[in-house]
Design an enzyme around this catalytic site. Structure first.
Site, short mmCIF file in Angstrom:
data_model
loop_
_atom_site.label_atom_id
_atom_site.label_comp_id
_atom_site.label_asym_id
_atom_site.label_seq_id
_atom_site.Cartn_x
_atom_site.Cartn_y
_atom_site.Cartn_z
N CYS A 202 0.80 -1.23 0.00
CA CYS A 202 0.00 0.00 0.00
C CYS A 202 0.83 1.27 0.00
O CYS A 202 0.43 2.28 -0.60
CB CYS A 202 -1.02 0.01 1.14
SG CYS A 202 -0.28 -0.11 2.78
N CYS B 166 -3.72 -2.38 -0.74
CA CYS B 166 -2.80 -3.42 -0.28
C CYS B 166 -2.61 -4.53 -1.31
O CYS B 166 -1.85 -5.48 -1.07
CB CYS B 166 -3.28 -3.99 1.05
SG CYS B 166 -3.46 -2.72 2.32
N LYS C 197 -7.18 -8.61 10.99
CA LYS C 197 -6.92 -7.18 10.83
C LYS C 197 -8.23 -6.52 10.39
O LYS C 197 -8.77 -6.85 9.34
CB LYS C 197 -5.83 -6.97 9.78
CG LYS C 197 -5.54 -5.49 9.55
CD LYS C 197 -4.35 -5.29 8.62
CE LYS C 197 -4.13 -3.81 8.36
NZ LYS C 197 -3.00 -3.58 7.44
N ARG D 286 -10.66 0.03 2.39
CA ARG D 286 -10.06 -1.31 2.49
C ARG D 286 -11.08 -2.38 2.92
O ARG D 286 -10.70 -3.45 3.38
CB ARG D 286 -8.90 -1.30 3.49
CG ARG D 286 -7.80 -0.30 3.19
CD ARG D 286 -6.48 -0.80 3.76
NE ARG D 286 -5.47 0.22 3.94
CZ ARG D 286 -4.83 0.82 2.95
NH1 ARG D 286 -5.09 0.53 1.69
NH2 ARG D 286 -3.90 1.73 3.22
N LYS E 47 -5.40 -6.97 15.26
CA LYS E 47 -5.12 -5.55 15.05
C LYS E 47 -6.38 -4.83 14.63
O LYS E 47 -7.06 -5.32 13.74
CB LYS E 47 -4.07 -5.46 13.95
CG LYS E 47 -3.78 -4.06 13.51
CD LYS E 47 -2.85 -4.07 12.33
CE LYS E 47 -2.68 -2.67 11.83
NZ LYS E 47 -1.92 -2.61 10.62
N SER F 269 -1.72 3.12 15.62
CA SER F 269 -1.41 4.55 15.65
C SER F 269 -2.52 5.40 16.27
O SER F 269 -2.26 6.26 17.10
CB SER F 269 -1.11 5.03 14.22
OG SER F 269 -2.22 4.78 13.37
#
Ligand code: PBG
Length: 328
Positions: A121, A129, A195, A217, A248, A274
């Site tokens: 990505c 991705c 994910k 995504r 995640k 993040s």
């Protein structure tokens, strides 16, 4: 039963509370993400992630002189290239950012476990991705070949652990097979198994320049509503021989971490992403929460849920707080 049972006895003083702690963390639990940019002398703080920098390789080496890197569990590298294409070829190049970084880091710090994120990505103009087909969809099976090439180039450069984060079907088995047939049956695969399509990746996408140019995504990352589907993703990666599994983000998915811990014998990693980091930083800066206590509580919750290791941007702060004493 009360009044004979009084659980407050457990909390009578610091010593007792300390003695009865059920969950502990240590520095080796933490894996530190690093963003690598081209060039030299670059050490740029990411505006949405205070305290986290993008480093050119020379600066990353200086950074890794910090004693924290001798105590943590490892680092995971993300490339932030300037050149992009639509084939993902730049991600596989022998002299690419990550490939050079792996070689140099391994030469200087052979004992620090080195993980590389495998995805395209940040290397494509469209920021997805996977490869895009004529109809504008992500082409799963063509993407596998590119991912395997990226993985092999990282392994050749010395990466210990390959971590595919793309969420294509079948990638773990495909990459395992390709690594093995290129002589890398000694390298581990850490699968980003569950994910989720998450709003908490926002700051990372700014840091890595990996925001999708069109769409989102959701055709490959998981919907946050689906627990059973997440377990199937984890099971698939186990079937395809992943060495380690990742969930995640961490905080909104503690139930999945717990369930993965109970179902599988594999090491379970959680990615404290993040946006989870930036929320804490923002609230702490505004004076709304005590940062150190909040971070400790968050990391304990992830461990308590069952994660063996945590990829987190907080690691350096914790190190500073612990080594510098309270309030340090
Ligand atoms: C790329 C990738 C992402 C993260 C790790 N690898 C972002 C995304 O999927 O958009 C997010 C990490 C973070 O937010 O800290 N595939």
């Amino acid at each position: 039963m009360y009044p004979e049972t009084r659980l407050r006895r457990f909390r009578r003083n610091d010593g007792i509370r300390q003695m009865l702690r059920e969950t502990e963390w240590q520095f080796t639990d933490f894996i530190v993400p690093q963003f690598v940019v081209p060039g030299t002398k670059r050490r740029e703080e990411i505006p949405s992630m205070p305290g986290i920098c993008r480093f050119s390789l020379d600066q990353l080496l200086l950074e890794m002189d910090d004693p924290i890197y001798q105590t943590i569990g490892g680092i995971i590298l993300f490339g932030v290239p300037e050149a992009k294409d639509n084939s993902g070829e730049t991600a596989c190049s022998e002299n690419g950012l990550i490939q050079q970084a792996c070689r140099t880091i391994k030469r200087h710090y052979p004992n620090i476990p080195l993980i590389t994120d495998v995805c395209i990505c940040a290397y494509t103009h469209h920021g997805h991705c996977g490869l895009i087909d004529h109809a504008g969809n992500v082409d799963n099976d063509r993407t596998l070949k590119v991912l395997a090439k990226v993985a092999i180039s990282h392994a050749e450069a010395g990466a210990d652990i390959i971590a595919p984060s793309d969420m294509m079907d079948g990638r773990i088995g495909f990459i395992r097979h390709e690594l093995d047939s290129h002589g890398f049956n000694d390298r581990l695969i850490l699968a980003y198994s569950a994910k989720f399509a998450s709003a908490f990746y926002g700051p990372f996408r700014e840091a890595a320049g990996s925001k999708p140019g069109f769409g989102d995504r959701r055709s490959y990352q998981m919907p946050s509503s689906n627990r059973r589907e997440a377990l199937r993703e984890l099971q698939e990666d186990v079937n395809e021989n992943a060495d380690m599994l990742m969930i995640k983000p961490a905080l909104s998915y503690l139930d999945i971490i717990r369930e993965a811990r109970e179902r599988f014998l594999h090491p379970i990693m959680a990615y404290n992403v993040s946006g989870e980091y930036s929320m804490v930083k923002a609230a702490a800066r505004a004076g709304w929460i005590d940062e150190r206590s909040a971070v400790e509580e968050i990391l304990l919750s992830i461990k308590r849920a069952g994660a063996d290791r945590i990829i987190t941007y907080h690691a350096k702060d914790i190190f500073r707080w612990e080594r510098g004493g309270r309030g340090g």
